[in-house]
Structure formats: structure tokens, C-alpha cells
Design a protein around this motif. Structure first.
Motif, PDB file in Angstrom:
ATOM      1  N   THR A 140       0.856  -1.266   0.112  1.00  0.00           N
ATOM      2  CA  THR A 140      -0.132   0.016   0.143  1.00  0.00           C
ATOM      3  C   THR A 140       1.043   1.317  -0.005  1.00  0.00           C
ATOM      4  OG1 THR A 140      -1.520  -1.149   1.443  1.00  0.00           O
ATOM      5  CG2 THR A 140      -2.047   1.068   1.172  1.00  0.00           C
ATOM      6  N   PHE A 141       0.929   2.058  -1.008  1.00  0.00           N
ATOM      7  CA  PHE A 141       1.803   3.330  -1.047  1.00  0.00           C
ATOM      8  C   PHE A 141       0.806   4.378  -1.324  1.00  0.00           C
ATOM      9  CE2 PHE A 141       4.406  -0.076  -3.925  1.00  0.00           C
ATOM     10  CZ  PHE A 141       4.631  -0.778  -2.910  1.00  0.00           C
ATOM     11  N   THR A 142       0.680   5.155  -0.299  1.00  0.00           N
ATOM     12  CA  THR A 142      -0.138   6.582  -0.387  1.00  0.00           C
ATOM     13  C   THR A 142       0.810   7.411  -0.704  1.00  0.00           C
ATOM     14  OG1 THR A 142      -1.219   5.468   1.398  1.00  0.00           O
ATOM     15  CG2 THR A 142      -1.950   7.575   1.068  1.00  0.00           C
ATOM     16  N   GLY A 143       0.131   8.333  -1.750  1.00  0.00           N
ATOM     17  CA  GLY A 143       0.903   9.405  -2.270  1.00  0.00           C
ATOM     18  C   GLY A 143       2.112   9.377  -3.005  1.00  0.00           C
ATOM     19  N   LEU A 144       2.410   7.992  -3.504  1.00  0.00           N
ATOM     20  CA  LEU A 144       3.642   7.771  -4.252  1.00  0.00           C
ATOM     21  C   LEU A 144       2.929   6.838  -5.278  1.00  0.00           C
ATOM     22  CD1 LEU A 144       6.332   6.925  -1.591  1.00  0.00           C
ATOM     23  CD2 LEU A 144       5.994   8.818  -2.951  1.00  0.00           C
ATOM     24  N   ASP A 145       3.849   6.840  -6.305  1.00  0.00           N
ATOM     25  CA  ASP A 145       3.170   6.180  -7.682  1.00  0.00           C
ATOM     26  C   ASP A 145       3.736   4.445  -7.560  1.00  0.00           C
ATOM     27  OD1 ASP A 145       2.711   5.677 -10.430  1.00  0.00           O
ATOM     28  OD2 ASP A 145       4.726   4.831 -10.576  1.00  0.00           O
ATOM     29  N   TYR A 146       2.579   3.709  -7.678  1.00  0.00           N
ATOM     30  CA  TYR A 146       2.505   2.361  -7.248  1.00  0.00           C
ATOM     31  C   TYR A 146       3.761   1.620  -7.906  1.00  0.00           C
ATOM     32  CZ  TYR A 146       0.744  -2.426  -6.247  1.00  0.00           C
ATOM     33  OH  TYR A 146       0.798  -3.664  -5.599  1.00  0.00           O
ATOM     34  N   ASN A 147       3.841   1.829  -9.183  1.00  0.00           N
ATOM     35  CA  ASN A 147       4.742   1.096 -10.246  1.00  0.00           C
ATOM     36  C   ASN A 147       6.230   1.627  -9.870  1.00  0.00           C
ATOM     37  OD1 ASN A 147       2.893  -0.373 -11.490  1.00  0.00           O
ATOM     38  ND2 ASN A 147       2.500   1.403 -12.785  1.00  0.00           N
ATOM     39  N   LYS A 148       6.469   2.740  -9.579  1.00  0.00           N
ATOM     40  CA  LYS A 148       7.729   3.546  -9.210  1.00  0.00           C
ATOM     41  C   LYS A 148       8.212   2.722  -7.825  1.00  0.00           C
ATOM     42  CE  LYS A 148       8.689   7.932  -8.729  1.00  0.00           C
ATOM     43  NZ  LYS A 148       9.834   8.554  -9.073  1.00  0.00           N
ATOM     44  N   VAL A 149       7.538   2.743  -7.041  1.00  0.00           N
ATOM     45  CA  VAL A 149       7.893   2.132  -5.626  1.00  0.00           C
ATOM     46  C   VAL A 149       8.267   0.613  -5.835  1.00  0.00           C
ATOM     47  CG1 VAL A 149       7.227   1.812  -3.217  1.00  0.00           C
ATOM     48  CG2 VAL A 149       6.609   3.862  -4.407  1.00  0.00           C
ATOM     49  N   ASN A 150       7.407  -0.220  -6.575  1.00  0.00           N
ATOM     50  CA  ASN A 150       7.833  -1.419  -6.887  1.00  0.00           C
ATOM     51  C   ASN A 150       8.960  -1.686  -7.364  1.00  0.00           C
ATOM     52  OD1 ASN A 150       5.728  -3.289  -5.608  1.00  0.00           O
ATOM     53  ND2 ASN A 150       4.144  -2.619  -7.065  1.00  0.00           N
ATOM     54  N   LEU A 151       9.165  -0.874  -8.341  1.00  0.00           N
ATOM     55  CA  LEU A 151      10.355  -0.809  -9.239  1.00  0.00           C
ATOM     56  C   LEU A 151      11.544  -0.777  -8.388  1.00  0.00           C
ATOM     57  CD1 LEU A 151      10.758  -1.145 -12.260  1.00  0.00           C
ATOM     58  CD2 LEU A 151      11.327   1.347 -12.226  1.00  0.00           C
ATOM     59  N   ILE A 152      11.607   0.312  -7.421  1.00  0.00           N
ATOM     60  CA  ILE A 152      12.417   0.640  -6.347  1.00  0.00           C
ATOM     61  C   ILE A 152      13.031  -0.457  -5.526  1.00  0.00           C
ATOM     62  CG2 ILE A 152      13.355   1.992  -4.633  1.00  0.00           C
ATOM     63  CD1 ILE A 152      11.897   4.417  -6.131  1.00  0.00           C
ATOM     64  N   LEU A 153      11.821  -1.194  -4.845  1.00  0.00           N
ATOM     65  CA  LEU A 153      11.684  -2.359  -3.969  1.00  0.00           C
ATOM     66  C   LEU A 153      12.522  -3.644  -4.937  1.00  0.00           C
ATOM     67  CD1 LEU A 153       8.220  -2.259  -2.195  1.00  0.00           C
ATOM     68  CD2 LEU A 153      10.456  -1.564  -1.563  1.00  0.00           C
ATOM     69  N   ALA A 154      12.246  -3.708  -6.237  1.00  0.00           N
ATOM     70  CA  ALA A 154      12.809  -4.747  -6.981  1.00  0.00           C
ATOM     71  C   ALA A 154      14.130  -4.296  -7.102  1.00  0.00           C
ATOM     72  CB  ALA A 154      12.358  -4.778  -8.216  1.00  0.00           C
ATOM     73  N   VAL A 155      14.916  -3.159  -7.093  1.00  0.00           N
ATOM     74  CA  VAL A 155      16.121  -3.104  -7.134  1.00  0.00           C
ATOM     75  C   VAL A 155      16.862  -3.442  -5.925  1.00  0.00           C
ATOM     76  CG1 VAL A 155      17.790  -1.035  -7.602  1.00  0.00           C
ATOM     77  CG2 VAL A 155      15.870  -1.205  -8.964  1.00  0.00           C
ATOM     78  N   MET A 156      16.244  -2.929  -4.941  1.00  0.00           N
ATOM     79  CA  MET A 156      16.740  -3.153  -3.556  1.00  0.00           C
ATOM     80  C   MET A 156      16.987  -4.621  -3.244  1.00  0.00           C
ATOM     81  SD  MET A 156      16.826  -0.117  -1.867  1.00  0.00           S
ATOM     82  CE  MET A 156      17.234   0.399  -3.432  1.00  0.00           C
ATOM     83  N   GLU A 157      16.073  -5.290  -3.470  1.00  0.00           N
ATOM     84  CA  GLU A 157      15.825  -6.725  -3.453  1.00  0.00           C
ATOM     85  C   GLU A 157      16.995  -7.389  -4.027  1.00  0.00           C
ATOM     86  OE1 GLU A 157      11.843  -8.434  -3.423  1.00  0.00           O
ATOM     87  OE2 GLU A 157      12.637 -10.537  -2.942  1.00  0.00           O
TER      88      GLU A 157
END
Ligand code: TYD
Ligand code: MG
Length: 460
Positions: free
Chosen positions: A319-336
Motif C-alpha cells: 500500500t503506497f499512499t501519495g507515491l506512484d505504485y509502479n515506481k515504488v515496486n520498481l525501487i523495491l525490486a532494485v533493493m531486493e
């Protein structure tokens, strides 16, 4: 006169000669309605020949009327342009009528009569709001409670207001038209009338529009194309914070926002938005990163909050409030991938303090830092801010307005700033500037336990 049947998508205005179940333009189902297009073949065509630039007489500048409410004027680019049509959109109950009445109260004068037409409230309801806002009983704001366009037309032709407010455009109807009240055809036709009337009489008009839950202006999107300015009034239902955002402006920039608080006696301006957004921040809590976001000419500091917790279901929650869903998922994928942080077995929540929506790339770095901080349960330094775009390889890319963002951070007492590597060396007194080429460089400093792993896995 020739009449032709056409089917129009009530959502986006797409036209088709046949009825279609799904609109090929906007993907809406069951949105086509039969409408009649009338072609007048006997029309006398009057036109002006095309002109070269030096033949065009310039109008004597656009005349702007500032409301003296700086959070409002800034969003409009300096005030209301005379003869312009402004669509003010927002969810029911957010405070549109309150805002527009407060603006009316500031700009009204004996030479500038304001007519407030309400299709949804009675005169006594309007008076209760005006009393609450402490509007003078003798003020030259006139009220009319009516939703029939024929009546409104007669009144405004006779009354000749300098500013006209229509609250709301969805409720005004034309009984001559064979379409139900509130239908997209009705809204388009009435909006058309007001736009032409504004231009002909050089009167500024506010059209108030309700928006549906998914953010679309109820009725046709085409309304946005017709008007000069589109502003959205937004806020969370549980909070009294309100944000005014410009989505279209034929006379100025669209990236400015206005911040207000809805109080008992009306809207209060919040010129120091950062202080408000950061006021509830607790220091030494993991999952937080401060971001100096650039909203037009103004830098507003917000807290990017992240919570990573072990997931108990097969599909992790996001759940990402105030942020772009796809962008945050992409960053999480990079972190992972880079730091072996197992986000896929965790629920991840993001929030932006103050309910602000951030869509600029510079927020990538604070998103990444907040997620690592929460995962590792290591707080970020309370006096640090983060600015930078991330590439898929973990590189931090430059973003605009870095000096401006740093200056505002210094003013608000921050002592460290993490930014992308930029060619010209900047030094601003009162703050330590860390320039980093890769995310790994910052991770090494802030989350030292990562050091060994990041050497192995990242491009340090
Ligand atoms: P309103 O302007 O009527 O919203 P909209 O036109 O967008 O539907 O105001 C909405 C709410 O705000 C209403 O529930 C009462 C509240 N309110 C205040 O808290 N303070 C005020 O001064 C006013 C006028 C309204
Ligand atoms: Mg209202």
C-alpha cells in the motif's frame, strides 16, 4: 438542416457511428449514448482571413485579479485572469464552496459584483456558510439558488456580474435538451454556454465540479478541455489539511500547489507547509527519510514513511499512499536484487506526511533509504535529507533544483544532505553535502552492516 445520429462516449467524448460496448479510447464499458449531430447546411460562413504575426493586435496584457490569498493566487499564477473560466474540481465535502466563497469575499467590491449561483443549496444554507466565514452582510456578493440554465441566463444578462460562480456545473440543466439531468451531454452544453458567455462579456467564471471516487470529474473529461484553468482541491477524509493543485492553466504554470487547513471558521493558509508536515515526526524511528520536494517555485519538505513487516499471506501486501505504485515496486525490486533484502516475503507500506502526492523522480532516493531503514530497523539520521533519482543499476541520477532544495533544508535546520554526484561543486554554509554516484555509497555510510554485502553485490 441535416441531422445525423452519432454515439458519444460519456466518459471521454469519443465518437462512433455505431454503438460500442467498450470505448476504444478510454476503455470504459457501456458508456456510449446516442446523440444527434445537427449540421446546418444553410449557414452563412463569416470568417477573417489568416493573419501574420505583425498584423495581429496584441490585447493589452491579461488583466489579473489577485485574491490576496497567496496560497490561491500562487496556484493560479498570480490571480484570476479576467474573462477566464476556472473549473474547480474536488470530492463532495472537501471545501470547494468554502474556498470559492472566501475568494469571492476578497475580490468583491462595489465595482466588482459577484453572483453566486447555487444549484444544490438553498439561500438560507448559503447564508449559514457565509456567516460562518464572517462575510459582511452588506458585501456585494449576490446569491441565487437555481439550477435552470434558462433562468440563470436571464438573470446574468440582466444583473451583469463581474465574477460568476456556478456551484455546481453538474446540477445545472437545460430543460430544452432531451437528456437526463447530470448527463454528460447536459454538462457539456451548459459548460459551453458559460464559456461563451464569459468570453463575450469578459467575465471570470468559476465552475465547480464534483469528482467521482476515482478522481474523474463526474461527466465528461471533455470539460477539462473546454475551460481555461482546471484546479483540484484535495484532502484526506480524516484530516483537515487541503491541497489546491493546478492541472491546467492557459495563463501560467501548473506545478504550484496551495496548502490550507479547514478550520471551524473557514480555510486558513499554510505558508510554512514543511513545518506542518514535519511537525508530527518522531526522531530515531526507522523507516523515515526526509525529502525536499519541489512544488513549482517552492520547496516543501515531507517525510517519506515506510513500514516493512513480515507477510503472513502468500501475496505480500503493498500500500503506497501519495507515491506512484509502479515506481515504488520498481525501487523495491532494485533493493531486493542489489542488497538481498527479501521484500517479497514482507508487507510494505509507504506514506507521505501531510497527504501530499509526490510524482517527481527525485523522490526515488528517499524511497529507497526509507525502505532499507525499515527493513533493517536502523533509523536514518534525524538531521538528514535525501534527493536523487535512481536507475535500475543503483546509480543516483541528478535532478533539478538541487541548490534550492538544499537552501530550504538548511533554513529548516537540517545538517546533512545526500545528493547525486554533480559536476559543479556546491557548498552551502550550515549543511554537510554528501555527493554519491551509487546508492551503495550512501548505504555504506548509513547502514554499515551492509558494507560487506554491498561491496559484493553493488557497483561500488
Ligand atoms: P463545503 O465548502 O460545503 O464543501 P464542498 O462544496 O466541496 O462540498 O464544505 C465542506 C465541509 O467543510 C462541511 O462538511 C463543513 C466544513 N466546514 C468547516 O469545517 N468550516 C467552515 O468554515 C465551513 C464553511 C465548512
Ligand atoms: Mg459545495
Amino acid at each position: 438542416m441535416k441531422e445525423k445520429n452519432i454515439f458519444i462516449c460519456q466518459e471521454c467524448g469519443y465518437q462512433s457511428v455505431r454503438w460500442l460496448g467498450k470505448c476504444p479510447a478510454c476503455g470504459q464499458w457501456n458508456s456510449f449514448q446516442l446523440e444527434q449531430e445537427t449540421k446546418n447546411n444553410d449557414r452563412q460562413i463569416v470568417f477573417e482571413p489568416p493573419k501574420k504575426l505583425d498584423e495581429i493586435e496584441k490585447e493589452v496584457g491579461e488583466k489579473r485579479i489577485p485574491a490576496g490569498i497567496s496560497e490561491f493566487d500562487r496556484v493560479l499564477g498570480g490571480g484570476i485572469v479576467s474573462g477566464s473560466v476556472i473549473l474547480l474540481a474536488g470530492e463532495p465535502g472537501i471545501g470547494k464552496s468554502t474556498l470559492v466563497l472566501s475568494v469571492a469575499d476578497k475580490i468583491v467590491s462595489s465595482e466588482r459584483k459577484v453572483l453566486y449561483v447555487s444549484g444544490e443549496e438553498s439561500l438560507s444554507q448559503l447564508k449559514i456558510r457565509a456567516d460562518r466565514l464572517k462575510i459582511k452582510n452588506t458585501s456585494d456578493i449576490y446569491f441565487l439558488s437555481n439550477s435552470d440554465i434558462e433562468v440563470i441566463k436571464t438573470v446574468i444578462d440582466d444583473f451583469k456580474p463581474q465574477i460568476l460562480i456556478i456551484d455546481s456545473i453538474q446540477l445545472i440543466y437545460n430543460s430544452q435538451l432531451d437528456y437526463s439531468y447530470g448527463s454528460s451531454f447536459q454538462i457539456r452544453e451548459t459548460a459551453h454556454f458559460f464559456i461563451e458567455w464569459a468570453k463575450k462579456n469578459n467575465v471570470s467564471i468559476f465552475l465547480i465540479g464534483h469528482i467521482t471516487k476515482d478522481g474523474a470529474i463526474a461527466g465528461p473529461k471533455t470539460l477539462e478541455h473546454l475551460v481555461d484553468v482546471v484546479i483540484y482541491f484535495e484532502g484526506e477524509s480524516m484530516s483537515n489539511l487541503r491541497i489546491l493543485r493546478n492541472m491546467k492553466n492557459r495563463f501560467g504554470p501548473t506545478d504550484e500547489i496551495g496548502v490550507f487547513i479547514m478550520e471551524q471558521e473557514g480555510l486558513c493558509e499554510v505558508p510554512e507547509a514543511s513545518k506542518l508536515f514535519l511537525s508530527s515526526r518522531k526522531e530515531n524511528i526507522s523507516g523515515s527519510a526526509i525529502f525536499p520536494s519541489q512544488e513549482g517555485k517552492r520547496t516543501i519538505l515531507v517525510e517519506i514513511q515506510c513500514l516493512v513487516s513480515p507477510g503472513y499471506f502468500n501475496i505480500p501486501r503493498r500500500t503506497f499512499t501519495g507515491l506512484d505504485y509502479n515506481k515504488v515496486n520498481l525501487i523495491l525490486a532494485v533493493m531486493e536484487k542489489k542488497y538481498k533484502l527479501n521484500f517479497s516475503s514482507h508487507d510494505v507500506y509507504f506514506n507521505v506526511s501531510g497527504g501530499l502526492k509526490i510524482d517527481e523522480p527525485a523522490v526515488d532516493l528517499p524511497i529507497a533509504i526509507a525502505s532499507i531503514s525499515s527493513f533493517k530497523e536502523i533509523p536514518t539520521p534525524a538531521d538528514a535529507v535525501f534527493i536523487g533519482e535512481l536507475s535500475l543499476t543503483g546509480e543516483i541520477r541528478p535532478v533539478p533544483y538541487i541548490p534550492l532544495r538544499i537552501k530550504e533544508s538548511v533554513r529548516l535546520g537540517f545538517k546533512k544532505v545526500f545528493i547525486p554526484k554533480i559536476s559543479d561543486n556546491i557548498s552551502i554554509s550550515g549543511i554537510k553535502i554528501f555527493q554519491a554516484e551509487y546508492l551503495g555509497d550512501i548505504v555504506k555510510i548509513l547502514f554499515p552492516t551492509e558494507q560487506k554485502q554491498s561491496v559484493k553485490t553493488s557497483n561500488l
